[in-house]
Write a protein that holds these residues in place. Structure first.
Motif, short mmCIF file in Angstrom:
data_model
loop_
_atom_site.label_atom_id
_atom_site.label_comp_id
_atom_site.label_asym_id
_atom_site.label_seq_id
_atom_site.Cartn_x
_atom_site.Cartn_y
_atom_site.Cartn_z
N MET A 1 0.84 -1.18 0.00
CA MET A 1 0.00 0.00 0.00
C MET A 1 0.89 1.25 0.00
SD MET A 1 -2.76 1.47 2.78
CE MET A 1 -3.30 -0.14 3.19
N LYS B 1 0.88 5.46 0.58
CA LYS B 1 0.16 6.60 1.16
C LYS B 1 0.85 7.87 0.68
CE LYS B 1 -1.99 6.31 4.87
NZ LYS B 1 -3.35 6.53 5.33
N SER C 1 -8.34 5.32 -1.03
CA SER C 1 -9.00 6.52 -0.48
C SER C 1 -8.31 7.77 -1.01
CB SER C 1 -9.01 6.51 1.05
OG SER C 1 -7.71 6.66 1.56
N GLU D 1 -3.96 10.45 0.44
CA GLU D 1 -4.32 9.44 -0.55
C GLU D 1 -3.78 8.08 -0.14
OE1 GLU D 1 -2.67 10.64 -4.34
OE2 GLU D 1 -2.65 12.74 -3.68
N GLU D 2 -4.52 7.03 -0.51
CA GLU D 2 -4.04 5.67 -0.36
C GLU D 2 -4.23 4.95 -1.69
OE1 GLU D 2 -4.27 3.83 3.98
OE2 GLU D 2 -6.24 4.30 3.15
N TRP D 3 -3.17 4.29 -2.14
CA TRP D 3 -3.17 3.57 -3.41
C TRP D 3 -2.71 2.14 -3.17
CZ3 TRP D 3 -5.18 5.91 -7.59
CH2 TRP D 3 -5.36 7.30 -7.52
N GLU D 4 -3.23 1.23 -3.98
CA GLU D 4 -2.81 -0.16 -3.86
C GLU D 4 -1.35 -0.34 -4.21
OE1 GLU D 4 -5.44 -2.88 -5.85
OE2 GLU D 4 -7.20 -2.06 -4.85
N LYS E 1 5.44 3.97 1.76
CA LYS E 1 4.98 2.61 1.55
C LYS E 1 4.75 1.98 2.92
CE LYS E 1 9.47 0.33 1.28
NZ LYS E 1 10.34 -0.53 0.51
N LYS E 2 3.73 1.17 3.01
CA LYS E 2 3.38 0.53 4.28
C LYS E 2 4.37 -0.61 4.56
CE LYS E 2 -0.47 -1.41 6.82
NZ LYS E 2 -1.91 -1.67 6.80
#
Length: 94
Positions: free
Chosen positions: A1, A3, A37, A54-57, A91-92
């Motif tokens: 993920m 962010k 999101s 923002e959150e992206w795959e 990055k998560k």
């Protein structure tokens, strides 16, 4: 993920126009594949200071987002009425 924290300062008197542009940007972006999101915030103690969170795959999804026609058009319009601050991308890990 992935962010993203994207901050900007809107020029005095242009907040209503900026919010209309952001309203469209948020609505269109939320339809994109890979968008988890996409939300706009204003700092409580600093009027006209906006932050997109923002959150992206994937990083590729984020990259594709920056190439969409709505992103290019709306960010171009926003650039006339705001000062962008450095965009932070994470990055998560856990």
């Amino acid at each position: 993920m992935i962010k993203v924290i994207a901050r900007s300062k809107i020029k005095k008197g242009f907040l209503p126009e900026a919010l209309e542009l952001y309203r469209e940007l948020v609505a269109e972006t939320r339809k994109e594949e890979g968008c988890i999101s996409y939300e706009l915030f204003e700092e409580l103690d600093v009027p006209n200071s906006l932050t997109l969170i923002e959150e992206w795959e994937t990083l590729e999804d984020l990259h594709l987002h920056t190439q969409t026609s709505h992103f290019i058009d709306l960010v171009g319009k926003l650039s006339r009425i705001e000062t962008e601050l450095p965009v932070l991308i994470y990055k998560k890990l856990l």
